[in-house]
Design a protein around this motif. Structure first.
Motif, PDB file in Angstrom:
ATOM      1  N   PRO A 170       0.597  -1.042   0.157  1.00 16.87           N
ATOM      2  CA  PRO A 170       0.192   0.161  -0.078  1.00 16.87           C
ATOM      3  C   PRO A 170       0.985   0.910  -0.379  1.00 16.87           C
ATOM      4  O   PRO A 170       1.823   1.353   0.801  1.00 16.87           O
ATOM      5  N   ARG A 171       0.470   2.034  -0.648  1.00 16.23           N
ATOM      6  CA  ARG A 171       1.080   3.427  -0.294  1.00 16.23           C
ATOM      7  C   ARG A 171      -0.037   4.567  -1.001  1.00 16.23           C
ATOM      8  O   ARG A 171      -1.028   4.643  -1.618  1.00 16.23           O
ATOM      9  N   GLY A 202       1.668   7.036  -6.185  1.00 13.98           N
ATOM     10  CA  GLY A 202       0.156   5.725  -6.332  1.00 13.98           C
ATOM     11  C   GLY A 202      -0.656   6.419  -5.483  1.00 13.98           C
ATOM     12  O   GLY A 202       0.174   6.984  -3.913  1.00 13.98           O
ATOM     13  N   HIS A 203      -1.486   5.222  -5.144  1.00 22.41           N
ATOM     14  CA  HIS A 203      -2.618   6.291  -3.688  1.00 22.41           C
ATOM     15  C   HIS A 203      -3.707   4.766  -4.196  1.00 22.41           C
ATOM     16  O   HIS A 203      -4.233   4.901  -4.195  1.00 22.41           O
ATOM     17  N   GLU A 218      -4.444  -7.337  -5.604  1.00 25.42           N
ATOM     18  CA  GLU A 218      -4.908  -6.459  -6.219  1.00 25.42           C
ATOM     19  C   GLU A 218      -4.362  -5.064  -5.459  1.00 25.42           C
ATOM     20  O   GLU A 218      -5.410  -4.605  -4.423  1.00 25.42           O
ATOM     21  N   LYS A 219      -4.328  -4.080  -6.858  1.00 23.73           N
ATOM     22  CA  LYS A 219      -4.472  -2.681  -5.974  1.00 23.73           C
ATOM     23  C   LYS A 219      -5.759  -2.196  -6.398  1.00 23.73           C
ATOM     24  O   LYS A 219      -5.968  -2.108  -7.222  1.00 23.73           O
ATOM     25  N   ILE A 220      -5.814  -1.242  -4.840  1.00 23.95           N
ATOM     26  CA  ILE A 220      -7.594  -0.568  -4.524  1.00 23.95           C
ATOM     27  C   ILE A 220      -7.339   0.763  -4.824  1.00 23.95           C
ATOM     28  O   ILE A 220      -7.009   0.930  -3.624  1.00 23.95           O
ATOM     29  N   ASP A 225      -3.338   2.646 -12.994  1.00 17.25           N
ATOM     30  CA  ASP A 225      -3.029   1.045 -13.496  1.00 17.25           C
ATOM     31  C   ASP A 225      -2.346   1.389 -11.768  1.00 17.25           C
ATOM     32  O   ASP A 225      -2.253   0.236 -10.747  1.00 17.25           O
ATOM     33  N   ASN A 226      -1.805   2.451 -11.273  1.00 14.64           N
ATOM     34  CA  ASN A 226      -1.025   2.607 -10.125  1.00 14.64           C
ATOM     35  C   ASN A 226      -2.205   3.787  -8.896  1.00 14.64           C
ATOM     36  O   ASN A 226      -1.163   3.377  -8.077  1.00 14.64           O
ATOM     37  N   CYS A 227      -3.241   3.922  -9.937  1.00 15.37           N
ATOM     38  CA  CYS A 227      -3.520   4.979  -8.929  1.00 15.37           C
ATOM     39  C   CYS A 227      -2.903   6.085  -8.505  1.00 15.37           C
ATOM     40  O   CYS A 227      -3.206   6.679  -7.396  1.00 15.37           O
ATOM     41  N   GLU A 228      -2.245   6.549  -9.756  1.00 18.59           N
ATOM     42  CA  GLU A 228      -1.361   8.258  -9.615  1.00 18.59           C
ATOM     43  C   GLU A 228      -2.192   9.485 -10.256  1.00 18.59           C
ATOM     44  O   GLU A 228      -1.837   9.683 -10.515  1.00 18.59           O
TER      45      GLU A 228
END
Length: 124
Positions: free
Chosen positions: A74-75, A80-81, A89-91, A99-102
C-alpha cells in the motif's frame, strides 16, 4: 502455487551422560504444499520410529497469490494512491485512478482537454 518441498527430518537420541548423537530415523517428504494459513501435518512411520511434523507455506507480507509472485505494498505518495486487496490487487483510494492509482480524478465539469488536476476534486 506448487511449491516442491523436499524436507529431510532426522531424529537424534542422546544417551544419558553422553555428548554423542545417534540417528534413530531419517525421513524425507517430497510434495506440493500451497500457501495457506492452515498447517499441514506430515507423518512418516518407519520400522522403529514415527516422525510427525507440521508445516505451512506463507507468502511474505507484501506478496500474494498461490505462487507468492504478485507484489503489492500500500502507498499514498507520488507513485500511487492505493491499498491492497486479498489477492494483491491494487485498490485505488477515493479520487484516484490508473494502473497504479496515480492519476487524480478532477472535479465534475472539469474540461477533459483543457482542464487538469494534481489532487482529486480540483480543476485548473
Amino acid at each position: 502455487m506448487r511449491m516442491k518441498i523436499k524436507k529431510k527430518k532426522r531424529t537424534s537420541y542422546n544417551p544419558p551422560n553422553s555428548t554423542e548423537h545417534q540417528t534413530l530415523k531419517e525421513a524425507s517428504f517430497s510434495g506440493v504444499i500451497l500457501p495457506s494459513p492452515e498447517w499441514k501435518t506430515l507423518d512418516h512411520i518407519g520400522r522403529n520410529a514415527r516422525i510427525t511434523y507440521r508445516v505451512r507455506v506463507q507468502c511474505a507480507a507484501t506478496y500474494y497469490n498461490t505462487t507468492c509472485t504478485t507484489f503489492c505494498r500500500p502507498r499514498n505518495d507520488q507513485f500511487g494512491h492505493y491499498t491492497c486487496g486479498p489477492q494483491g490487487e491494487k485498490i485505488c483510494l477515493n479520487g484516484w485512478t490508473g494502473d497504479n492509482c496515480e492519476k487524480a480524478i478532477c472535479k465534475p465539469g472539469c474540461d477533459p482537454v483543457h482542464g487538469t488536476c494534481q489532487q482529486p476534486g480540483e480543476c485548473e
